[in-house]
Write a protein that holds these residues in place. Structure first.
Motif, short mmCIF file in Angstrom:
data_model
loop_
_atom_site.label_atom_id
_atom_site.label_comp_id
_atom_site.label_asym_id
_atom_site.label_seq_id
_atom_site.Cartn_x
_atom_site.Cartn_y
_atom_site.Cartn_z
N ARG A 1 14.27 -4.90 0.91
CA ARG A 1 13.97 -3.81 -0.01
C ARG A 1 13.20 -2.71 0.74
NH1 ARG A 1 15.35 -5.27 -4.98
NH2 ARG A 1 13.97 -3.88 -6.10
N PRO A 2 13.15 -1.49 0.21
CA PRO A 2 12.51 -0.38 0.92
C PRO A 2 11.06 -0.62 1.33
CG PRO A 2 13.76 0.45 -0.94
CD PRO A 2 13.77 -1.05 -1.05
N GLY A 3 10.29 -1.29 0.51
CA GLY A 3 8.88 -1.52 0.84
C GLY A 3 8.71 -2.33 2.12
N ALA A 4 9.61 -3.25 2.37
CA ALA A 4 9.51 -4.06 3.59
C ALA A 4 9.72 -3.20 4.83
CB ALA A 4 10.53 -5.19 3.54
N GLY A 5 10.65 -2.30 4.79
CA GLY A 5 10.88 -1.40 5.92
C GLY A 5 9.71 -0.47 6.14
N GLN A 6 9.08 -0.06 5.07
CA GLN A 6 7.94 0.85 5.18
C GLN A 6 6.75 0.16 5.83
OE1 GLN A 6 7.66 2.22 1.17
NE2 GLN A 6 9.45 3.52 1.38
N MET B 1 0.82 -1.19 0.00
CA MET B 1 0.00 0.00 0.00
C MET B 1 0.86 1.25 0.00
SD MET B 1 -3.05 1.12 2.54
CE MET B 1 -2.27 1.10 4.11
N PHE B 2 1.94 1.30 0.77
CA PHE B 2 2.67 2.54 0.90
C PHE B 2 3.86 2.68 -0.03
CE2 PHE B 2 0.57 4.83 4.00
CZ PHE B 2 0.06 3.95 4.91
N HIS B 3 4.46 1.59 -0.45
CA HIS B 3 5.69 1.74 -1.21
C HIS B 3 5.39 1.91 -2.68
CE1 HIS B 3 9.87 1.71 -1.93
NE2 HIS B 3 9.73 0.76 -2.81
N SER B 4 5.77 3.05 -3.24
CA SER B 4 5.45 3.28 -4.64
C SER B 4 6.68 3.54 -5.49
CB SER B 4 4.48 4.46 -4.76
OG SER B 4 5.06 5.61 -4.20
N ALA B 5 7.82 3.81 -4.88
CA ALA B 5 9.00 4.17 -5.64
C ALA B 5 9.65 2.97 -6.32
CB ALA B 5 10.02 4.87 -4.74
N GLU B 6 9.41 1.79 -5.82
CA GLU B 6 10.09 0.62 -6.36
C GLU B 6 9.13 -0.55 -6.43
OE1 GLU B 6 13.56 -2.35 -4.94
OE2 GLU B 6 13.75 -0.27 -4.36
N ARG B 7 8.20 -0.48 -7.32
CA ARG B 7 7.24 -1.57 -7.44
C ARG B 7 7.96 -2.78 -7.98
NH1 ARG B 7 3.25 2.62 -8.68
NH2 ARG B 7 1.94 2.63 -6.87
N PRO B 8 7.59 -3.96 -7.69
CA PRO B 8 6.44 -4.40 -6.93
C PRO B 8 6.69 -4.56 -5.44
CG PRO B 8 7.38 -6.26 -8.05
CD PRO B 8 8.21 -5.05 -8.42
N GLY B 9 7.81 -4.12 -4.89
CA GLY B 9 8.02 -4.18 -3.45
C GLY B 9 8.25 -5.60 -2.97
N VAL B 10 7.69 -5.93 -1.81
CA VAL B 10 7.95 -7.23 -1.18
C VAL B 10 7.36 -8.38 -1.98
CG1 VAL B 10 7.50 -8.63 0.87
CG2 VAL B 10 8.16 -6.25 1.11
N TRP B 11 6.17 -8.20 -2.56
CA TRP B 11 5.51 -9.30 -3.25
C TRP B 11 5.88 -9.32 -4.73
CZ3 TRP B 11 4.43 -12.22 0.43
CH2 TRP B 11 3.97 -11.71 1.63
N ALA B 12 7.12 -9.42 -4.99
CA ALA B 12 7.63 -9.40 -6.36
C ALA B 12 7.47 -10.76 -7.04
CB ALA B 12 9.10 -9.01 -6.35
N ASP B 13 7.63 -10.73 -8.33
CA ASP B 13 7.67 -11.94 -9.12
C ASP B 13 8.87 -12.77 -8.65
OD1 ASP B 13 8.05 -13.89 -11.05
OD2 ASP B 13 7.77 -12.52 -12.73
N PRO B 14 8.66 -14.05 -8.28
CA PRO B 14 9.77 -14.86 -7.78
C PRO B 14 10.92 -15.01 -8.77
CG PRO B 14 7.76 -16.17 -7.97
CD PRO B 14 7.40 -14.76 -8.30
N GLU B 15 10.65 -14.76 -10.04
CA GLU B 15 11.72 -14.82 -11.03
C GLU B 15 12.67 -13.63 -10.90
OE1 GLU B 15 12.14 -17.41 -13.16
OE2 GLU B 15 10.48 -18.32 -12.07
N MET B 16 12.19 -12.53 -10.32
CA MET B 16 13.02 -11.32 -10.18
C MET B 16 14.02 -11.47 -9.05
SD MET B 16 10.19 -8.37 -10.83
CE MET B 16 11.31 -7.06 -10.44
N PHE B 17 13.55 -11.92 -7.87
CA PHE B 17 14.42 -12.15 -6.73
C PHE B 17 13.68 -12.96 -5.68
CE2 PHE B 17 12.82 -7.78 -6.60
CZ PHE B 17 12.04 -7.81 -5.46
N ASP B 18 14.43 -13.57 -4.82
CA ASP B 18 13.91 -14.41 -3.76
C ASP B 18 13.19 -13.58 -2.71
OD1 ASP B 18 14.77 -15.73 -0.89
OD2 ASP B 18 14.31 -17.25 -2.42
N TRP B 19 12.18 -14.14 -2.04
CA TRP B 19 11.42 -13.41 -1.02
C TRP B 19 12.31 -12.93 0.11
CZ3 TRP B 19 11.13 -14.91 4.04
CH2 TRP B 19 11.47 -16.24 4.35
N ARG B 20 13.38 -13.69 0.42
CA ARG B 20 14.29 -13.27 1.50
C ARG B 20 15.00 -11.98 1.12
NH1 ARG B 20 13.84 -18.77 1.84
NH2 ARG B 20 15.18 -19.23 0.11
N GLU B 21 15.33 -11.84 -0.14
CA GLU B 21 15.93 -10.59 -0.62
C GLU B 21 14.90 -9.45 -0.57
OE1 GLU B 21 17.68 -8.66 -4.72
OE2 GLU B 21 17.69 -10.85 -4.52
N ALA B 22 13.64 -9.77 -0.87
CA ALA B 22 12.59 -8.76 -0.87
C ALA B 22 12.41 -8.14 0.52
CB ALA B 22 11.27 -9.37 -1.35
#
Length: 122
Positions: A25-30, A1-22
């Motif tokens: 990312r900034p959205g997780a801290g937000q 809901m809050f992170h807009s600068a770096e979509r898709p944030g925590v719930w990214a496509d698993p092909e892009m990066f692993d959830w642990r890496e997500a």
């Protein structure tokens, strides 16, 4: 809901990066900043009637005597019953707070997306 600068944030496509890496990312801290805000003011009761001519996708909640308004996009907002309240803008990107001018309509301090207006009794 809050992170807009770096979509898709925590719930990214698993092909892009692993959830642990997500989680680093900034959205997780937000999400943590938002959790702190919710713990400070909750529980919430949604109330669309608090806003006069609400901006698109904005939301208002009452938390006891406090009112919180989420604006996903910069713009002005008029809050019914805000005359006796003091406020701050909460920036969910970094957790900073900026005092609000006591007059309506309320306008975020910058054109960034995502702001939370916090109104408390004087």
């Amino acid at each position: 809901m809050f992170h807009s600068a770096e979509r898709p944030g925590v719930w990214a496509d698993p092909e892009m990066f692993d959830w642990r890496e997500a989680l680093h990312r900034p959205g997780a801290g937000q999400v943590g900043l938002l959790k702190g805000l919710a713990e400070q003011y909750g529980p919430f009761e949604a109330s669309a009637a608090l806003l006069e001519a609400p901006p698109p996708n904005s939301r208002a909640v009452r938390a006891g005597e406090n009112i919180l308004v989420y604006l996903p996009e910069a713009g002005e907002v008029k809050v019914r019953g805000s005359e006796e309240l003091k406020g701050v803008w909460f920036d969910p990107r970094d957790g900073s707070r900026t005092e609000v001018s006591p007059q309506a309509p309320f306008v975020p301090p910058a054109e960034n997306t995502d702001w939370v207006l916090i109104l408390e009794p004087v």
